[in-house]
Design a protein around this motif. Structure first.
Motif, PDB file in Angstrom:
ATOM      1  N   HIS A 426      -0.893  -5.683 -12.333  1.00  0.00           N
ATOM      2  CA  HIS A 426      -0.680  -6.778 -11.346  1.00  0.00           C
ATOM      3  C   HIS A 426      -2.059  -7.418 -11.025  1.00  0.00           C
ATOM      4  N   GLN A 430      -5.177  -8.768  -6.421  1.00  0.00           N
ATOM      5  CA  GLN A 430      -4.207  -8.148  -5.351  1.00  0.00           C
ATOM      6  C   GLN A 430      -4.683  -7.038  -4.566  1.00  0.00           C
ATOM      7  N   ILE A 431      -5.528  -6.337  -4.816  1.00  0.00           N
ATOM      8  CA  ILE A 431      -5.783  -5.070  -4.246  1.00  0.00           C
ATOM      9  C   ILE A 431      -7.266  -4.815  -4.125  1.00  0.00           C
ATOM     10  N   TYR A 447      -5.393  -2.457   5.474  1.00  0.00           N
ATOM     11  CA  TYR A 447      -4.414  -3.381   4.671  1.00  0.00           C
ATOM     12  C   TYR A 447      -3.536  -3.748   5.419  1.00  0.00           C
ATOM     13  N   SER A 496       2.932  -3.870   0.571  1.00  0.00           N
ATOM     14  CA  SER A 496       1.720  -4.576   0.631  1.00  0.00           C
ATOM     15  C   SER A 496       1.012  -4.881  -0.870  1.00  0.00           C
ATOM     16  N   SER A 497       1.278  -6.328  -1.027  1.00  0.00           N
ATOM     17  CA  SER A 497       0.797  -6.537  -2.515  1.00  0.00           C
ATOM     18  C   SER A 497       1.685  -5.936  -3.854  1.00  0.00           C
ATOM     19  N   ASN A 498       2.928  -5.895  -3.369  1.00  0.00           N
ATOM     20  CA  ASN A 498       3.842  -5.291  -4.144  1.00  0.00           C
ATOM     21  C   ASN A 498       3.910  -3.887  -4.183  1.00  0.00           C
TER      22      ASN A 498
END
Length: 545
Positions: A426, A430-431, A447, A496-498
């Motif tokens: 991803h 994103q993280i 988060y 959260s963010s997939n």
């Protein structure tokens, strides 16, 4: 010109684990309740850079802040008492100080000068203390360890130097020491206190106040003796006798009028704290009207400090629900299919806490299976959520060899996989992660989690659309199996963010697993909604029996 921050330095004598952190947090609570802007800092003399790579058996719990700092467990006490979110600026170690100074030396910041403990190491400590106090009326600084420890000398020199720099009306030292009760003599003894104060004086620090830890109350004669022999005013000897709850300590200090001498020494206006709500909650901790029992399933049950924030968050929830929550400590290594029914038959809820490593995993999975099949309220935190997914995959989805790559790297069905796999799929943006020098990638800090509308999770957060909670883990739920879960009645209620952040079961009294650590944001006056919801469900389950 900005207003001068005032400092309260808290040192300890005789031996460790006397409760400096609780004393510091209690004083902070009283000052904040008096309307002052307070912050608090823990300076640890050990050489580790932070507690993140230290064993729970060595150090107890690693407390995580919003900004992802792995800190001393005392920061948890500070946040719980002060109802303030702290940061990496509120905890540092000798290792971090030396690392910073050496890095500056390598960059040439010192222009080739000889680097020494004084002024460079001590100067770095002073600067870190000042930075933590910026914009505050008072900064409380707890010095870890015990006076007399070799590694603590630079920290004591730093607070001595800083007090000289800011002046007497802007800094004070509180020394916490032991007044032991000698059973055969039937007496409380003051000599250990006199010796530890003498040790402080030898390095140029005279305490302004002494807090005496003891098994019982000190009489006036004994307090006066300590005041005379240690050179403090009579109203500056405060007792801290053993209590039923740590949350009684601020009230005990207030009853002894601790704020009057503090106000006099620091040239403050009269301090009048509002502790009515706190007092009410403490009464419900000591003498609640209700009672419930939950099974606390873990592998560090012989060292309960490893779960400090979680056990405290349960106390918070119990106080706000006027219920005593009895913990049945269950060693997950001793749970199997033959005894799980007997072990858990009398509990009202089952909690599986976080952790690392393979030890005790199958016992935790057995406990989760029991809670799912017997409609017993369940809360799984971090690893507890991951194991709930594995249990569901094995026993409901019937997936062969379902496991976590943490325990079985080449398993056929990797229900839980390494966080690096998610990043590869991803993208890094994103993280937010932290790369450990040991080679592991950690997801740390706060988060935002998106809550599924009308879910159990959204319900415990009062119908909110999002919740912000803290993380500390290396492995994630594999999204590959998401549709299989949902077809079989398991709801993905937080993302959260997939990433899968929370799971729950449709047809169950209360079955919730969360990847985050809700205990890190729980406060006595503001319990975490996830913990509160679980305890409430356990209370209702107890009443329905």
């Amino acid at each position: 010109m900005s207003k001068q921050t005032k400092y309260i330095f808290v040192t300890g004598g005789v031996l460790s684990s006397l409760g400096k952190g609780i004393a510091a947090a209690s004083i902070g609570t009283l000052l904040k309740s008096s309307g002052l802007k307070i912050s608090i800092l823990k300076a640890d003399p050990y050489i580790n850079v932070d507690p993140g790579t230290m064993s729970p058996l060595e150090h107890g719990e690693v407390f995580v802040t919003d900004d992802g700092a792995e800190t001393d467990l005392d920061l948890g006490h500070y946040e719980r008492f002060l109802d303030e979110s702290l940061s990496q600026d509120n905890n540092f170690t000798t290792g971090r100080v030396y690392s910073s100074v050496i890095e500056k030396e390598r960059r040439g910041d010192y222009l080739g000068k000889t680097i020494q403990v004084i002024p460079h190491i001590v100067g770095e400590i002073v600067e870190r203390i000042k930075r933590a106090g910026e914009g505050k009326d008072i900064l409380i600084v707890e010095i870890g360890g015990t006076v007399g420890d070799i590694e603590g000398l630079p920290f004591l020199e730093a607070i001595r130097a800083l007090r000289t720099e800011v002046g007497r009306k802007n800094a004070m030292t509180i020394h916490l020491t032991l007044v032991p009760y000698i059973k055969v003599a039937g007496e409380l003894k003051t000599k250990p206190t006199q010796h530890s104060v003498g040790e402080l004086r030898r390095i140029g620090i005279s305490p302004d106040m002494i807090i005496c830890r003891s098994e019982m109350a000190l009489n006036r004669e004994l307090k006066d003796k300590i005041a005379l022999s240690c050179g403090v005013e009579k109203n500056c000897v405060i007792e801290s006798a053993d209590s039923q709850s740590i949350y009684q300590i601020p009230l005990s200090f207030l009853k002894q009028d601790i704020l009057t001498p503090i106000a006099e020494i620091l040239a403050l206006n009269e301090l009048k704290p509002d502790m009515a709500t706190w007092d009410s909650l403490v009464k419900r901790i000591i003498a609640p009207t209700g009672e419930t029992t939950i099974a606390f399933v873990g592998k560090y049950i012989d060292l309960k400090e490893s779960y400090k924030s979680l056990t405290e968050s349960i106390i918070h929830a119990g106080a706000n629900l006027d219920t005593r929550v009895n913990l049945k400590w269950v060693d997950s290594e001793k749970v199997d299919s033959e005894n799980v029914d007997e072990i858990l038959k009398d509990v009202d809820g089952v909690l599986v806490a976080g952790g690392f490593g393979e030890r005790g995993i199958e016992g935790k999975i057995m406990a989760i299976k029991y809670a799912r099949e017997n409609n017993v309220p369940y809360l799984g935190i971090c690893l507890g959520m991951q194991l709930a997914l594995i249990e569901f995959a094995r026993n409901v989805l019937k997936l062969p060899n379902a496991n976590s790559v943490e325990f079985e790297p080449n398993c056929e069905n990797p229900i839980i996989y390494l966080i690096d796999s998610f990043i590869d799929a991803h993208g890094e943006k994103q993280i937010r992660t932290h790369k450990s020098p040991l080679g592991g990638t950690m997801r740390l800090g706060a988060y935002e989690c998106e809550l599924k509308p009308k879910s159990l999770l959204a319900g415990v957060y009062g119908g909110a659309k999002t919740a912000t909670e803290r993380h500390r883990h290396r492995f994630e739920a594999n999204p590959k199996y998401k549709s299989d879960y949902e077809k079989s009645g398991l709801v993905i209620s937080g993302t959260s963010s997939n990433l899968i952040e929370a799971i729950e079961l449709k047809e169950h009294k209360f079955f919730l697993g969360v990847q985050f650590h809700p205990e890190f944001t729980s406060r006595l006056t503001k319990p975490n909604p996830t913990i509160l919801g679980f305890i409430d469900a356990s209370i209702k389950n107890a009443k329905s029996k």
